[in-house]
Design an enzyme around this catalytic site. Structure first.
Site, PDB file in Angstrom:
ATOM      1  N   CYS A 126      41.572  41.050  35.595  1.00 48.86           N
ATOM      2  CA  CYS A 126      41.399  39.604  35.546  1.00 48.86           C
ATOM      3  C   CYS A 126      39.911  39.395  35.346  1.00 48.86           C
ATOM      4  CB  CYS A 126      41.868  38.916  36.827  1.00 48.86           C
ATOM      5  SG  CYS A 126      41.519  37.139  36.782  1.00 48.86           S
ATOM      6  N   CYS A 129      38.508  36.323  37.547  1.00 50.27           N
ATOM      7  CA  CYS A 129      38.377  36.447  39.008  1.00 50.27           C
ATOM      8  C   CYS A 129      39.130  37.688  39.474  1.00 50.27           C
ATOM      9  CB  CYS A 129      38.840  35.187  39.716  1.00 50.27           C
ATOM     10  SG  CYS A 129      40.343  34.483  39.037  1.00 50.27           S
ATOM     11  N   CYS A 131      43.017  37.840  39.708  1.00 46.29           N
ATOM     12  CA  CYS A 131      44.468  37.676  39.666  1.00 46.29           C
ATOM     13  C   CYS A 131      45.120  39.056  39.611  1.00 46.29           C
ATOM     14  CB  CYS A 131      44.875  36.860  38.448  1.00 46.29           C
ATOM     15  SG  CYS A 131      44.177  35.202  38.486  1.00 46.29           S
TER      16      CYS A 131
HETATM   17 FE    FE Z   1      41.950  35.552  38.726  1.00 43.89          FE
END
Ligand code: FE
Length: 222
Positions: A126, A129, A131
């Site tokens: 990700c 961030c 995920c």
């Molecule tokens: Fe994320």
């Protein structure tokens, strides 16, 4: 209960685990105190109104705690031994998993299963961030959330894999899938050779968390 104003925007999304916070305006003590007060106030209010009891919250925590890479490994092992399950898993992952394992995983997120082949190796990241397919693997490892992994794996995946000890033949395509707010990916690794006689449980024991992220291959047969 009086609640002080939030000193800084702090986005909370339980499946998202954003660790790219904006620079805090106030000190962390104040922020922590604010969030504890807010959590207590909301929890008490929800309980009072009969919307969400402490029992509900504890049940949810138990569910979260039951999600570990062992669950993902069972899913992978089943896919290795049962072609019909594998087809269903790839077509509609959460439905196949819930149906087969008697689970009730509920999430607004879409789960996609990425199958590795002799010609294609999948890796998940990700970039924004962190995920992660928490519904199957639980909490992501710290390195998955690191800026280094998130920025480098998209640019030089082979090099990053090599640093994880995963060296792939040059003719294998390495494909990086970037999770979004709505989609989670699970890598379905290739079944290792020499595992023909193994039980599903023994196969599951070869499936590591990192193999389902794509930074590693399943363990070799001992
Ligand atoms: Fe994320």
């Amino acid at each position: 209960m009086a609640i002080p104003e939030n000193p800084h925007h702090h986005h909370h999304d339980h499946d998202h685990d954003h660790d790219h916070d904006h620079a805090p305006i106030n000190d962390d003590d104040f922020s922590t105190r604010y969030e504890v007060l807010l959590e207590t106030a909301i929890r008490e209010l929800l309980d009072e109104k009969g919307i969400l009891s402490n029992e509900d919250i504890h049940r949810q925590i138990d569910i979260q705690d039951s999600r570990t890479p062992a669950l993902g490994a069972k899913v992978v092992a089943k896919a290795w031994v049962d072609p019909a399950f594998k087809a269903a898993l790839i077509a509609a992952p959460l439905k196949a998993i819930n149906d087969h394992f008697g689970l009730a995983i509920q999430t607004p997120l879409e789960l996609k299963v990425l199958e590795n082949t002799q010609a294609l190796h999948n890796v998940v990241v990700c970039t924004l961030c962190s995920c992660y397919p928490r519904m199957l693997l639980g909490i992501p490892p710290a390195w998955y959330k690191s800026i280094e992994y998130r920025s480098r794996v998209v640019v030089e995946p082979r090099q990053v894999l090599t640093e994880f000890g995963t060296v792939l033949p040059a003719d294998v395509e390495v494909r990086v899938s970037d999770s979004t707010a709505d989609i989670r990916y699970l890598v379905l690794p290739m079944r290792p050779s020499g595992t023909d006689g193994l039980s599903e449980d023994a196969l599951a024991a070869l499936v590591t968390r990192d193999a389902m992220i794509g930074t590693a291959l399943p363990l070799p047969v001992a």
